[in-house]
Enzyme design. Structure first.
Site, short mmCIF file in Angstrom:
data_model
loop_
_atom_site.label_atom_id
_atom_site.label_comp_id
_atom_site.label_asym_id
_atom_site.label_seq_id
_atom_site.Cartn_x
_atom_site.Cartn_y
_atom_site.Cartn_z
N ASN A 168 38.01 33.61 46.80
CA ASN A 168 37.13 34.59 47.47
C ASN A 168 36.98 34.30 48.96
O ASN A 168 35.87 34.14 49.48
CB ASN A 168 35.77 34.70 46.78
N ASP A 171 31.58 24.84 40.77
CA ASP A 171 31.19 25.99 41.58
C ASP A 171 30.56 25.52 42.89
O ASP A 171 29.72 26.23 43.47
CB ASP A 171 30.25 26.92 40.80
N ALA A 175 24.22 32.89 48.35
CA ALA A 175 24.22 32.21 47.06
C ALA A 175 25.25 31.08 47.07
O ALA A 175 26.38 31.29 47.50
CB ALA A 175 24.57 33.21 45.96
N HIS A 205 33.96 35.77 36.47
CA HIS A 205 32.56 35.72 36.93
C HIS A 205 31.80 36.72 36.07
O HIS A 205 31.91 37.93 36.28
CB HIS A 205 32.45 36.07 38.42
N HIS A 239 36.45 24.77 38.96
CA HIS A 239 35.91 25.94 39.70
C HIS A 239 35.34 25.42 41.01
O HIS A 239 34.27 24.83 41.04
CB HIS A 239 34.82 26.64 38.89
N LEU A 256 24.72 32.00 42.34
CA LEU A 256 25.01 33.03 41.34
C LEU A 256 26.07 32.51 40.37
O LEU A 256 27.03 31.91 40.82
CB LEU A 256 25.49 34.31 42.02
N LYS A 259 41.47 35.37 38.95
CA LYS A 259 40.00 35.40 38.95
C LYS A 259 39.49 36.84 38.96
O LYS A 259 39.87 37.63 39.82
CB LYS A 259 39.49 34.67 40.20
N HIS A 278 30.97 29.22 34.94
CA HIS A 278 29.57 28.90 35.22
C HIS A 278 28.63 29.61 34.23
O HIS A 278 27.81 30.45 34.62
CB HIS A 278 29.18 29.19 36.66
N HIS A 303 34.95 26.12 45.43
CA HIS A 303 35.11 26.91 46.66
C HIS A 303 35.37 25.97 47.82
O HIS A 303 34.50 25.16 48.17
CB HIS A 303 33.83 27.72 46.95
N LEU A 304 36.56 26.08 48.39
CA LEU A 304 36.90 25.22 49.54
C LEU A 304 36.81 25.94 50.87
O LEU A 304 36.89 25.31 51.92
CB LEU A 304 38.33 24.66 49.38
N ARG A 305 36.71 27.29 50.82
CA ARG A 305 36.70 28.09 52.07
C ARG A 305 38.01 27.86 52.85
O ARG A 305 39.02 27.51 52.29
CB ARG A 305 35.48 27.77 52.94
C1 NCD Z 1 29.95 31.46 45.34
C2 NCD Z 1 30.36 31.46 46.81
O1 NCD Z 1 29.53 31.16 47.67
O2 NCD Z 1 31.53 31.74 47.11
N1 NCD Z 1 28.52 31.46 45.26
C3 NCD Z 1 27.77 31.07 44.22
O3 NCD Z 1 26.55 31.26 44.25
N2 NCD Z 1 28.29 30.49 43.16
C4 NCD Z 1 30.55 32.62 44.64
C5 NCD Z 1 30.45 32.54 43.14
O4 NCD Z 1 31.12 31.76 42.49
O5 NCD Z 1 29.64 33.30 42.57
ZN ZN Z 2 32.11 30.23 42.29
#
Ligand code: NCD
Ligand code: ZN
Length: 347
Positions: A42, A248, A264, A137, A14, A220, A100, A175, A16-18
């Site tokens: 996302n 995450d 978050a 999620h 899990h 989150l 997802k 998570h 997030h690479l943006r």
């Molecule tokens: C994540 C994000 O910033 O994209 N933020 C987080 O607090 N974990 C989104 C997510 O996985 O809830």
């Molecule tokens: Zn996440």
């Protein structure tokens, strides 16, 4: 005294690479230690179709520094308009490893997520037929539900009904932050797994709120009471193959974290493996670290474990990592566990 441990190269299930310049800044932090990662969809706009996922995968590979190896495991962002045929084709081609589910409004960039779970039934049924996992999620968004209860309520109101209606669906409760989540996974024999982040093994809600508000610990689902953290530690380190690592790791520029309405997300890609060695050693479970980071997740996704290895060494000197990395919109703070860590990844 020096001790060391060698693991199969880990996977982050899990991440997030943006995109764009932020992707370029954070990707090496993960690729340095991890062979593969489940890539969260996302973005703005989100990665909804197979076509979006192909383009995003290509951008990730283009951002990978020369000499680094990394395989992005792509996901699709489930919307009420998602076409089951597009999902099935994306799975059949090998492009997509999961879909997802974000409840609309639950977290960062989740506005296009699902409001009416009946509207995604056909997609979920197709996924159950073809064996494509759903990453969830697990938080309700009902403003009447206390934020600390949103995971537990989600299990009762949303997750359990979905799983009963579509029993063949393979689900990853992502998570997990509560003992309720651990209990739910614990009573389920088949088709359910849980990811646990590095930071939720280390912080509880006091770390965020006591003695001053600490925005870099806000993510989150939000960290809960200490009893929940202890349940997560037991789940992660206890040798149960249903649990595996999903960091995450979620980079945000500092000015948006240290803000009147802070974002978050904790950024843990840089130091996750050293922190996990510390946590597993504390729990007397170093021998189980490899299963958590490198075997259980691959097995759930039906992937072979990675061929390469990663060695961590413990020495008398505390590990050092940059307090911040440089992102395109300013610095991004690396998660600070608040204690010294003596495990080092041998790069
Ligand atoms: C994540 C994000 O910033 O994209 N933020 C987080 O607090 N974990 C989104 C997510 O996985 O809830
Ligand atoms: Zn996440």
């Amino acid at each position: 005294m020096t001790s060391s441990i060698t693991l199969r190269r880990p996977d982050d299930m899990h991440l997030h690479l943006r995109d764009g310049a932020m992707l370029k800044a954070v990707l090496p932090e993960t690729a340095r230690h991890f062979a593969r990662a489940i890539i969260m969809p996302n973005l703005v706009p989100p990665v909804v179709t197979a076509r979006d996922a192909t383009a995003y995968r290509d951008r990730i590979m283009a951002a990978l520094p020369k000499g680094m190896a990394f395989e992005p495991l792509m996901t699709l962002y489930l919307t009420e308009a998602t076409d089951p045929k597009d999902v099935a084709a994306a799975h059949a081609s090998g492009l997509v490893k999961a879909v997802k589910l974000y409840p609309a409004g639950a977290t960062t960039n989740s506005q296009s997520g699902v409001k009416d779970f009946d509207k995604v039934r056909a997609v979920l049924e197709t996924m159950a037929e073809i064996g494509l996992p759903l990453c969830v999620h697990g938080e309700v968004t009902d403003p009447d539900i206390d934020i600390f209860d949103r995971e537990a309520v989600f299990i009762d109101r949303v997750l359990d009904p979905i799983r009963r209606r579509t029993p063949g669906l393979r689900v990853i409760m992502e998570h997990v932050t509560t003992k309720d989540g651990v209990a739910y996974i614990g009573e389920t024999e088949k088709n359910l797994a849980g990811t646990i982040t590095t930071h939720h093994l280390i912080i509880n809600r006091n770390h965020i709120l006591a003695g001053g508000i600490r925005p870099h610990y806000y993510c989150l689902p939000v960290a809960k009471r200490e009893t929940h953290r202890l349940a997560l530690r037991k789940a992660a380190t206890g040798g149960d193959a249903r649990y595996f690592l999903g960091t995450d790791s979620a980079p945000h520029p500092d000015h948006l974290k240290e803000h009147a309405c802070g974002c978050a997300g904790c950024f843990t890609a840089t130091n996750t493996m050293a922190l996990l060695a510390h946590v597993f050693e504390e729990e007397g479970a170093l021998a189980r670290l490899e299963a958590f980071t490198s075997l259980n997740g691959a097995a759930f996704y039906g992937l072979p474990p990675n061929e390469g290895t990663l060695t961590l060494t413990k020495s008398g000197a505390a590990a050092e990592w940059p307090a911040k990395i440089t992102g395109p919109a300013g610095p991004v703070t690396v998660f600070d566990p608040g204690f010294p860590v003596y495990w080092h990844v041998n790069d």
